[in-house]
Design a protein around this motif. Sequence first.
Motif, mmCIF file in Angstrom:
data_model
loop_
_atom_site.group_PDB
_atom_site.id
_atom_site.type_symbol
_atom_site.label_atom_id
_atom_site.label_comp_id
_atom_site.label_asym_id
_atom_site.label_seq_id
_atom_site.Cartn_x
_atom_site.Cartn_y
_atom_site.Cartn_z
ATOM 1 N N SER A 31 0.835 -1.210 0.000
ATOM 2 C CA SER A 31 0.000 0.000 0.000
ATOM 3 C C SER A 31 0.865 1.253 0.000
ATOM 4 O O SER A 31 0.541 2.257 -0.660
ATOM 5 C CB SER A 31 -0.940 0.001 1.212
ATOM 6 N N GLU A 32 1.995 1.207 0.716
ATOM 7 C CA GLU A 32 2.899 2.355 0.730
ATOM 8 C C GLU A 32 3.573 2.550 -0.626
ATOM 9 O O GLU A 32 3.802 3.693 -1.059
ATOM 10 C CB GLU A 32 3.946 2.166 1.827
ATOM 11 N N ARG A 35 1.002 4.237 -2.938
ATOM 12 C CA ARG A 35 0.871 5.670 -2.658
ATOM 13 C C ARG A 35 2.078 6.438 -3.180
ATOM 14 O O ARG A 35 1.940 7.532 -3.754
ATOM 15 C CB ARG A 35 0.732 5.896 -1.149
ATOM 16 N N ASP A 83 2.273 9.493 -5.908
ATOM 17 C CA ASP A 83 2.911 10.770 -5.567
ATOM 18 C C ASP A 83 3.937 11.171 -6.629
ATOM 19 O O ASP A 83 4.025 12.344 -7.021
ATOM 20 C CB ASP A 83 3.609 10.673 -4.203
ATOM 21 N N CYS A 102 -1.037 1.121 -11.308
ATOM 22 C CA CYS A 102 -0.998 2.506 -10.809
ATOM 23 C C CYS A 102 0.019 3.348 -11.567
ATOM 24 O O CYS A 102 0.096 4.562 -11.335
ATOM 25 C CB CYS A 102 -0.645 2.521 -9.314
#
Length: 296
Positions: free
Chosen positions: A123-124, A127, A131, A159
């Motif tokens: 999950s990090e 993200r 970013d 992603c």
Amino acid sequence: MSAVSYSECTARERVAHLADAGSFHEWLPPAERLTSPHLAQLGVPSAFDDGVVIGRATLGGRPVFLAAQEGAFLGGGVGEVHGAKLVGLLRRALRERPDAVLLLADSGGVRLHEANAGLIAVSEVMRAVLDVRAAGIPVVVLVGSANGCFGGMGLVARCTDHVVMSDIGRLAMSGPEVIESSHGVEEFDARDRALVWRTTGGKHRWLTGDCDALVEDTVADFRAAALAALDARVPVTLAALEAEHALLRRRQALLEATPVPAGEDDAVTLWRRLGVAEAARVSDLDVDEVRGLRAV
């Protein structure tokens, strides 16, 4: 170099072939002995780089950051340290602003030995990828290894700005064995290699619009595709997200419109309903021939 198989290379060999000769500088190399504390507690052998190589290099003379997963170590599984190295690479990209970040995926997903620590790590990473993209730095994922790109890394890949795959590469959320274990062999036979590649392989992902470049299984082809993707910035916007959702709804509607013909699997049916000519022959076609068939 042109004849070297990308899928048969180790993580460090892939980095060496993709980057400009002699330009790669590794961060946290094996000499640092950065290993997972969880594996040691379980008595599982560790790797001094925790299964991922990270660093900076140049590609065609342009600065890039690279991360390459080593599928030979625990199937490229993401654990706490493995994920932290990926996140650190991406956060450093925000500070130093390379022309692109390349992720060389070779992973079956989260490392089950580390359970929640691995899930949090993924999950990090997701993200951090978003970013970096929001900062205008393209993130490119390359998929063409023996383990493919499944589980959490499958989510990470989708992603990114740009996905490059070979026919040998595979990309999905749930791996074949996971689907079979959850829903039975009648739902998905993980031993049926032809079925696995029809539903998760590079040709399928190209025809359905889930990858942006389909290449041969050579390091030269992957390098050329990576070079071409250095400026492949895709803005992270609500409109782009809604367009992606619309694509998925259309795909589901095409499969649900009428029953799948007897003796035919969902992939072939979907290709035909997407307007792919000679859908039944896709598996036998060369990469060059498949590139010209995409209708989405």
